[in-house]
Write an enzyme that holds these catalytic residues in place. Structure first.
Site, PDB file in Angstrom:
ATOM      1  N   GLU A 188       0.817  -1.217   0.000  1.00 35.62           N
ATOM      2  CA  GLU A 188       0.000   0.000   0.000  1.00 35.62           C
ATOM      3  C   GLU A 188       0.851   1.269   0.000  1.00 35.62           C
ATOM      4  OE1 GLU A 188      -2.660  -0.285   3.331  1.00 35.62           O
ATOM      5  OE2 GLU A 188      -3.819  -1.887   2.428  1.00 35.62           O
TER       6      GLU A 188
ATOM      7  N   GLU B 133      -5.200  -8.521   0.749  1.00 35.81           N
ATOM      8  CA  GLU B 133      -5.747  -8.198   2.078  1.00 35.81           C
ATOM      9  C   GLU B 133      -7.232  -7.921   1.938  1.00 35.81           C
ATOM     10  OE1 GLU B 133      -4.116  -4.941   4.337  1.00 35.81           O
ATOM     11  OE2 GLU B 133      -2.060  -5.623   4.072  1.00 35.81           O
TER      12      GLU B 133
HETATM   13  O1  IFM Z   1      -3.325  -3.287   9.334  1.00 29.57           O
HETATM   14  C1  IFM Z   1      -3.403  -2.745   8.047  1.00 29.57           C
HETATM   15  C2  IFM Z   1      -2.284  -3.278   7.184  1.00 29.57           C
HETATM   16  O2  IFM Z   1      -1.035  -3.046   7.733  1.00 29.57           O
HETATM   17  C3  IFM Z   1      -2.327  -2.592   5.833  1.00 29.57           C
HETATM   18  N1  IFM Z   1      -3.644  -2.684   5.250  1.00 29.57           N
HETATM   19  C4  IFM Z   1      -4.778  -2.333   6.058  1.00 29.57           C
HETATM   20  C5  IFM Z   1      -4.723  -3.074   7.391  1.00 29.57           C
HETATM   21  C6  IFM Z   1      -5.920  -2.700   8.267  1.00 29.57           C
HETATM   22  O3  IFM Z   1      -5.912  -1.352   8.554  1.00 29.57           O
END
Ligand code: IFM
Length: 482
Positions: A202, A393
């Protein structure tokens, strides 16, 4: 992580909330009764996994020669973490990795996605290596392979070595050079064992929240720093891909993007233009340079200054043909035109203020909106040059209670079932989506929020470091049983 709070927070620094006109978009996915599909519907090659990040789970922040990272510094700074916690211990994964990997296996997952803490292997960011840190990741990889879980490595998940921050951090172009040294070192070290790599996690989140908003490490609040950090990050994204491909035989090379489905508050041109600017920042900013399209600054003219940081040849260096991209989606944004914040002139309405009937909201104040993942999968798949997508994710934070040794987290289970239905829908509609990784294995240190939001399939007792598979994890275990 609160990337979708980005504009909201920018605005809060300059103004109060504006009055919202009525809006009543029905969230029609609320009624899905159960999964209505099986593992087999996703295909035999579809990969299932859990994702984590070094700083959020490892602890051992100063053990065995590890150097400090910007997150050690940030969490040790008064007022930065809402719960006043640090990640010094987190889940203590540094010591519990074997039993934690056993849990992944127990839930019938194929993949463990984790990141390397750069300052554990190169304590100063460049130069001298730390053999004990290097050995730790060998041990993690070896144990995964031993029990039959695929290791998938992210090179960078936000924890820049503090030594590099002391020299200017991501806004300094030398950090890009240092990143290449680090990427070269770890891919040579682990490349014979690990085939699946992601360059960044990200990029928008850490460049914007860390350099423009100040909510994340290193806590800077400057549009100029954001643009410099963003350009050096985008260069690292592509060069990291080239380094992996050069050093790892038969590598599967990817990188990940946070992405949100975005709707204008009303179908009126001013709100639609505001939504387009938010889309350019949240969704397009890092993928389009990779694909040779440049930064989307025609949509956000206030970011045109990024071009000042180009050196000759950079246009080319920003490009890379990734084997796959990782999509990370949690919610959708509802956007209205606003005089704040400047540059964006757009306001992301917080979930608890959205005029949406029967809205369901997570502990991060994010709207549950399963259809959003379908929309972002379709959107990213439509870019020419995208070969393969993995949901690297997806997940939800809900309050969990431990009752007689069980955690009955129905809301999280339903969240996963509903989002997975939309992933399957996208797959059936032709999107080449080949895997789905839950965020996250176990409750962990959720950055500036501390350990309060619980995202895990496994419950973490942060006092005893005891783990308990929640009902959502048991649901996956059953669902994934072959
Ligand atoms: O915890 C984070 C992760 O590190 C990156 N993506 C979003 C998740 C939830 O906020």
């Amino acid at each position: 992580m609160q990337r979708r709070d980005l504009l909201r927070t920018l605005a809060l620094t300059t103004a109060g909330l504006t009055v919202l006109p009525a809006f009543a978009k029905q969230n029609f996915m609320r009624d899905i009764a159960g999964p209505g599909y099986t593992r087999g519907d996703f295909g035999n090659d579809f990969l299932w996994g859990v994702a984590t990040a070094a700083y959020q789970i490892e602890g051992a922040w100063n053990v065995d020669g590890k150097g400090p990272s910007i997150w050690d510094t940030f969490s040790h700074t008064k007022g930065k973490i809402k719960t006043k916690e640090t990640g010094d211990m987190a889940c203590d994964f540094y010591h519990t990795y074997k039993s934690d990997i056993d849990l992944i296996k127990e839930m019938n997952m194929d993949v463990f996605r984790f990141s390397i803490a750069w300052s554990r292997v190169l304590p100063n960011g460049t130069g001298e290596k730390n053999q004990k840190g290097i050995d730790f990741y060998h041990n993690v990889i070896d144990y995964c392979l031993q029990v039959g879980v695929q290791p998938w490595i992210t090179l960078y998940h936000w924890d820049l070595p503090q030594a590099l921050q002391d020299k200017g951090g991501w806004p300094n172009r030398n950090t890009y050079t240092a990143f290449c040294e680090y990427a070269n070192m770890v891919t040579k070290e682990y490349g014979s064992k690990v085939k699946n790599w992601m360059v960044l996690n990200e990029p928008l989140a850490y460049t914007a929240l860390g350099h423009m908003i100040g909510m994340h490490a290193p806590g800077k609040k400057s549009v100029g720093k954001f643009l410099r950090a963003a350009h050096h990050t985008a260069l690292s994204q592509a060069e990291g891909g080239r380094i992996i491909r050069a050093n790892v035989p038969d590598a599967n090379v990817g990188t990940t993007f946070s992405c949100s489905d975005i709707d204008p508050l009303k179908e009126k041109p001013k709100h639609q233009r505001a939504a387009a600017r938010v889309d350019a920042l949240l969704n397009r900013f890092f993928i389009e340079p990779v694909l040779g399209m440049g930064y989307p600054v025609d949509t956000i003219p206030g970011f045109k200054g990024i071009k000042k940081h180009f050196e000759p040849g950079d246009e080319e260096k920003l490009k890379f043909d990734f084997d796959f991209i990782g999509i990370q989606n949690y919610t959708r944004e509802l956007v209205k035109a606003s005089i704040f914040p400047p540059v964006m002139w757009a306001w992301q309405i917080p979930a608890d203020k959205k005029p949406v009937e029967n809205i369901e909201i997570t502990d991060m104040n994010w709207e549950v909106y399963p259809e959003g993942i379908y929309n972002v999968l379709k959107k990213f798949a439509a870019y020419p040059g995208i070969k393969k997508i993995i949901v690297t994710e997806n997940g939800a934070a809900f309050t969990d209670t431990l009752v007689d040794g069980r955690v009955h987290d129905e809301k999280r289970t339903k969240f996963y079932q509903d989002y997975l239905a939309q992933v399957l829908r996208a797959k059936k509609d032709g999107v080449n989506v080949t895997g789905y990784y839950c965020w996250t294995l176990m409750d962990n240190f959720e950055w500036a929020e501390g350990t309060r939001p619980r995202f895990g399939l496994v419950y973490t007792d942060f006092t005893t470091q005891k783990r308990i598979i929640k009902d959502s994890g048991l649901w996956f275990k059953d669902f994934l049983r072959k």
